[in-house]
Design a protein around this motif. Structure first.
Motif, short mmCIF file in Angstrom:
data_model
loop_
_atom_site.label_atom_id
_atom_site.label_comp_id
_atom_site.label_asym_id
_atom_site.label_seq_id
_atom_site.Cartn_x
_atom_site.Cartn_y
_atom_site.Cartn_z
N ASN A 1 -1.27 11.06 7.88
CA ASN A 1 -1.82 9.83 8.46
C ASN A 1 -1.15 9.47 9.79
O ASN A 1 -0.88 8.31 10.07
CB ASN A 1 -1.69 8.66 7.47
N TRP A 2 -0.88 10.48 10.60
CA TRP A 2 -0.17 10.23 11.86
C TRP A 2 -0.89 9.21 12.74
O TRP A 2 -0.30 8.38 13.38
CB TRP A 2 -0.03 11.54 12.61
N SER B 1 5.15 3.35 6.81
CA SER B 1 4.54 3.94 5.62
C SER B 1 3.83 5.22 6.06
O SER B 1 2.86 5.16 6.82
CB SER B 1 3.54 2.99 4.96
N VAL B 2 4.34 6.35 5.62
CA VAL B 2 3.81 7.64 6.06
C VAL B 2 3.40 8.46 4.85
O VAL B 2 4.20 8.66 3.92
CB VAL B 2 4.86 8.41 6.89
N THR C 1 3.70 -3.96 6.19
CA THR C 1 4.04 -5.38 6.26
C THR C 1 4.79 -5.82 5.00
O THR C 1 4.84 -5.08 4.00
CB THR C 1 2.78 -6.24 6.44
N GLY C 2 5.33 -7.03 5.07
CA GLY C 2 6.09 -7.53 3.94
C GLY C 2 5.29 -7.67 2.67
O GLY C 2 5.84 -7.57 1.57
N ASP C 3 3.99 -7.91 2.77
CA ASP C 3 3.15 -8.05 1.57
C ASP C 3 2.45 -6.75 1.19
O ASP C 3 1.52 -6.75 0.38
CB ASP C 3 2.13 -9.16 1.77
N GLY C 4 2.90 -5.64 1.77
CA GLY C 4 2.38 -4.33 1.37
C GLY C 4 1.16 -3.86 2.11
O GLY C 4 0.62 -2.80 1.80
N LYS C 5 0.68 -4.59 3.11
CA LYS C 5 -0.48 -4.16 3.87
C LYS C 5 -0.07 -3.12 4.91
O LYS C 5 1.10 -3.03 5.30
CB LYS C 5 -1.14 -5.35 4.56
N LEU C 6 -1.07 -2.34 5.35
CA LEU C 6 -0.82 -1.33 6.37
C LEU C 6 -1.55 -1.70 7.65
O LEU C 6 -2.73 -2.08 7.61
CB LEU C 6 -1.29 0.05 5.89
N ALA D 1 3.74 -10.21 13.10
CA ALA D 1 2.80 -9.48 12.23
C ALA D 1 3.41 -9.16 10.87
O ALA D 1 2.75 -8.57 10.02
CB ALA D 1 2.36 -8.18 12.92
N ASP D 2 4.67 -9.56 10.68
CA ASP D 2 5.41 -9.33 9.42
C ASP D 2 5.56 -7.83 9.11
O ASP D 2 5.51 -7.40 7.96
CB ASP D 2 4.70 -10.02 8.25
N VAL D 3 5.72 -7.03 10.18
CA VAL D 3 5.95 -5.59 10.00
C VAL D 3 7.41 -5.37 9.62
O VAL D 3 8.32 -5.76 10.36
CB VAL D 3 5.61 -4.80 11.28
#
Length: 325
Positions: free
Chosen positions: A244-245, A285-286, A252-257, A279-281
């Motif tokens: 997923n390069w 996640s790779v 993010t803190g709530d698990g979103k990508l 953005a709460d990054v």
């Protein structure tokens, strides 16, 4: 015209293997010996060429050379094409053109036995040659499997190691045989087989890239210590293939990508860090495919090709029992 059976008996009595001169082992008798004798030139050529290729690979590996890796992998990818054209396509067409096939069906040797012997001996030569090349090339590649230059998911590596060379070669050869018995003309069959084997390579490469790899279990590596302005990715395990390069690497803190486009407008490192905080990054996640899945995927691919080869073989026996004369 003497019967094929009597010819076989006479030939056996004068065969070098029978007289102990050592050319052929006693193992080859009757129909097996006749088939070997008929196709010995191409059989020995295949075995000899594969032996030279194995010797070259062993030498390169012993010297820790990498210069010949790419040309060798290309040559191995051409192997199923060459075997299909020069071994598969002419296997029966010569007999059909010169009348040998008609002689066979009028003698005590059945068409089924003739088909079985020819196909089995041809398959044995193909398997011995391709197994040796696969083992040698895989042994060489193991030295450099952690290098991204020779990723295990690429065709030159995936299709040239493990069971894949055997399966691709058998399908190409038996496909060539089927084309030959249907068209019944050597030159025409070789040309058509050339097109068939090239298409097989192209379709299989597409199948590998778009379907077979999708069967793998994707692993994920995440970090939670933020991201840098330079965009340095986390280190993956040795031999891992990232999937997923260009997709959504920010976590993010709530698990979103979030996508790469996040905070692209930031001109300075400080602005980038501020944007990422808003953005709460929190990290990366790779997704990646571990190299440990390579062998399993190869056996899945080889099973598909061997199933197709079995289907072609069934067709050959149904067709040959009625029309191979």
């Amino acid at each position: 015209m003497s019967s094929l059976t009597s010819t076989s008996t006479t030939t056996k009595s004068t065969a070098p293997g029978a007289t102990g001169t050592g050319r052929l082992p006693q193992l080859l008798k009757g129909m097996t010996w006749l088939v070997w004798r008929q196709h010995r030139a191409v059989f020995w050529t295949v075995l000899g060429a594969s032996s030279l290729a194995v010797a070259f690979i062993v030498f390169q590996r012993s010297q820790l050379h990498t210069a010949g890796y790419d040309p060798t992998s290309t040559g191995l990818r051409l192997m199923p094409i060459l075997l299909g054209v020069f071994l598969g396509a002419p296997l029966f067409t010569g007999d059909l053109e010169n009348g040998t096939a008609r002689l066979v069906v009028t003698q005590s040797v059945s068409r089924t036995r003739w088909l079985t012997t020819k196909l089995a001996l041809t398959a044995l030569v193909v398997v011995v040659s391709t197994v040796a090349l696969s083992v040698a090339f895989g042994w060489w590649w193991n030295l450099y499997e952690e290098s991204t230059a020779w990723e295990w998911t690429s065709g030159p590596t995936f299709n040239n190691t493990g069971p894949m060379p055997v399966a691709l070669a058998l399908f190409s050869v038996f496909g060539g045989v089927a084309i030959g018995v249907v068209l019944r003309r050597t030159l025409v069959a070789m040309v058509v087989t050339l097109g068939f084997t090239v298409v097989v390579q192209v379709v299989w490469s597409h199948f590998l890239a778009h379907f077979l790899l999708s069967l793998a279990d994707v692993a994920t590596i995440t970090t939670n210590k933020g991201v840098t302005f330079e965009g340095v990715m986390p280190t993956l395990p040795p031999g891992a293939h990232q999937v997923n390069w260009s997709n959504r690497p920010y976590l993010t803190g709530d698990g979103k990508l979030l996508s790469w486009g996040t905070c692209n407008d930031a001109q300075t490192e400080q602005a980038h860090e501020l944007c990422m905080k808003k953005a709460d990054v929190v990290g990366w996640s790779v997704d990646y495919l571990p190299i440990s899945q390579m062998n399993g995927l190869q056996w899945v691919g080889a099973s598909i090709l061997l199933a197709l080869t079995a289907a072609v073989t069934v067709f050959l026996f149904f067709w040959g029992r009625k029309r191979l004369a």
